[in-house]
Design an enzyme around this catalytic site. Structure first.
Site, PDB file in Angstrom:
ATOM      1  N   ARG A 135       3.362  23.841  49.341  1.00  0.00           N
ATOM      2  CA  ARG A 135       2.016  23.969  48.881  1.00  0.00           C
ATOM      3  C   ARG A 135       1.698  22.628  47.795  1.00  0.00           C
ATOM      4  O   ARG A 135       2.443  22.325  47.093  1.00  0.00           O
ATOM      5  CB  ARG A 135       1.487  25.266  48.254  1.00  0.00           C
ATOM      6  N   LYS A 160       4.271  31.225  45.356  1.00  0.00           N
ATOM      7  CA  LYS A 160       3.407  32.358  45.812  1.00  0.00           C
ATOM      8  C   LYS A 160       4.182  34.078  46.010  1.00  0.00           C
ATOM      9  O   LYS A 160       5.338  33.717  46.290  1.00  0.00           O
ATOM     10  CB  LYS A 160       2.972  32.189  47.178  1.00  0.00           C
ATOM     11  N   HIS A 266      -2.784  21.612  53.129  1.00  0.00           N
ATOM     12  CA  HIS A 266      -1.891  22.526  53.741  1.00  0.00           C
ATOM     13  C   HIS A 266      -1.543  22.321  55.169  1.00  0.00           C
ATOM     14  O   HIS A 266      -0.603  22.762  55.608  1.00  0.00           O
ATOM     15  CB  HIS A 266      -2.615  24.095  53.698  1.00  0.00           C
ATOM     16  N   ARG A 269       2.037  21.083  55.260  1.00  0.00           N
ATOM     17  CA  ARG A 269       2.994  22.267  55.312  1.00  0.00           C
ATOM     18  C   ARG A 269       3.146  22.797  56.758  1.00  0.00           C
ATOM     19  O   ARG A 269       3.971  23.312  57.204  1.00  0.00           O
ATOM     20  CB  ARG A 269       2.602  23.291  54.279  1.00  0.00           C
ATOM     21  N   HIS A 292       8.281  32.540  53.131  1.00  0.00           N
ATOM     22  CA  HIS A 292       7.670  33.657  53.525  1.00  0.00           C
ATOM     23  C   HIS A 292       8.443  34.930  53.368  1.00  0.00           C
ATOM     24  O   HIS A 292       9.612  34.918  53.633  1.00  0.00           O
ATOM     25  CB  HIS A 292       7.236  33.380  55.092  1.00  0.00           C
ATOM     26  N   TYR A 301       3.778  29.810  63.795  1.00  0.00           N
ATOM     27  CA  TYR A 301       4.117  28.523  64.326  1.00  0.00           C
ATOM     28  C   TYR A 301       4.405  28.312  65.973  1.00  0.00           C
ATOM     29  O   TYR A 301       4.447  27.241  66.614  1.00  0.00           O
ATOM     30  CB  TYR A 301       4.879  27.828  63.515  1.00  0.00           C
TER      31      TYR A 301
END
Length: 328
Positions: A135, A160, A266, A269, A292, A301
């Protein structure tokens, strides 16, 4: 209202809990909006019904996105549970509408074309976003100690969800990173002569007063100017503000002539994850590199690639359509 004792109390609890300054700013924003929505009533005089009406108003009247409503809920839950020790109970509010938008992904030639338009520093930043799946804030917060040249790795700290993780570092970036780090350390040495250095986490700065002199703590992408630390008030050098690469990207996209996609930081990414899956990498590996918590987040994705319907043929493929040029 920003200087009220109550808001200062919330700010203190957030800092004791190790929340990032960005989260602190966001939570305080939503708490202020909640108070204003209820005509400046004190939160201790309110509870579940008022939280419910506020969250419903955000969804029904303001039409905010799902994640925006969740952020507001998290802020209010922190205030009531951690600061006021008040249980909100079952809220049963009107949820914002969930939209699933497929992420915008660049092709590899498009990535190369955009990188070509950027100066050296910004080219390195966006190469890290694409090459390591970072990020933009994770990239700009990198310190010298986070770059692992020996094992070609990048360590993301306090990402995050306040999680640390390791991701890959492209061998092609070793030379550019060495040059960037040398430049950053030169800035640190000049700052140290003035008794200042890179901004540090508050607790670390108190425990190790001279840590700002150690090369390991220098930002890889330092700001061009000094500032005051938001917590201690001491003069220091922060990392580069994310508005700088964002402006550079906007200009580079325009120069590259790519006008059919909404491209942001983003997007690089997203492209990292999609291209890894396209190359046959395991989805669990990609999940770990992206940081994640849930593999379902990474699975978006596969929809970009069309893998969710891989092996399934369109019914049109089995339809016998007479050739109109053939005689009846």
């Amino acid at each position: 209202m920003a200087a009220s004792p109550f808001l200062n109390r919330i700010r203190r609890e957030l800092r004791l809990g190790g929340y990032s300054l960005r989260t602190e700013k966001t939570y305080l924003h939503w708490i202020k909006r909640f108070i204003r929505f209820h005509q400046l009533r004190h939160p201790s005089d309110m509870g579940g019904p008022e939280v419910r009406s506020f969250l419903t108003w955000l969804a029904a009247d303001c039409h905010v996105a799902v994640n925006t409503q969740k952020t507001a809920l998290n802020a209010l839950a922190f205030m009531y549970h951690k600061v006021l020790n008040i249980e909100l109970g079952e809220l049963d509010f009107h949820h914002a509408t969930q939209y699933r938008n497929l992420p915008v992904v660049l092709t590899q030639p498009e990535v190369a074309l955009i990188l070509k338009q950027l100066d050296e520093r910004n080219q390195l930043i966006f190469s890290l976003l694409y090459g390591s799946g970072l990020r933009i804030t994770e990239c700009l917060r990198l310190r010298v100690q986070d770059i692992g040249f020996s094992d070609s790795s990048v360590t993301v700290r306090n990402g995050k969800g306040n999680k640390d993780r390791k991701t890959m570092l492209s061998h092609r970036l070793h030379g550019m990173l060495h040059q960037q780090i040398e430049s950053a350390l030169s800035i640190q040495q000049a700052d140290n002569l003035k008794g200042v250095g890179p901004s540090l986490p508050f607790a670390l700065g108190k425990k190790y007063p001279n840590a700002f002199r150690q090369p390991a703590w220098m930002f890889v992408f330092p700001s061009v100017s000094l500032c005051k630390h938001p917590v201690t008030g001491e003069v220091c050098r922060h990392h580069l503000h994310d508005s700088v690469p964002r402006r550079a990207l906007k200009k580079a996209v325009r120069q590259a002539g790519i006008n059919n996609k909404r491209i942001s930081c983003h997007t690089f990414r997203h492209s990292f994850a999609t291209h890894l899956l396209e190359a046959g990498r395991d989805i669990r590996t990609v999940q770990e590199l992206l940081g994640h918590s849930d593999v379902r987040t990474t699975q978006i994705y596969t929809h970009v690639l069309g893998q969710h319907f891989a092996g399934t043929h369109s019914p049109l493929d089995f339809l016998a359509i007479p050739d109109k040029n053939q005689p009846h």
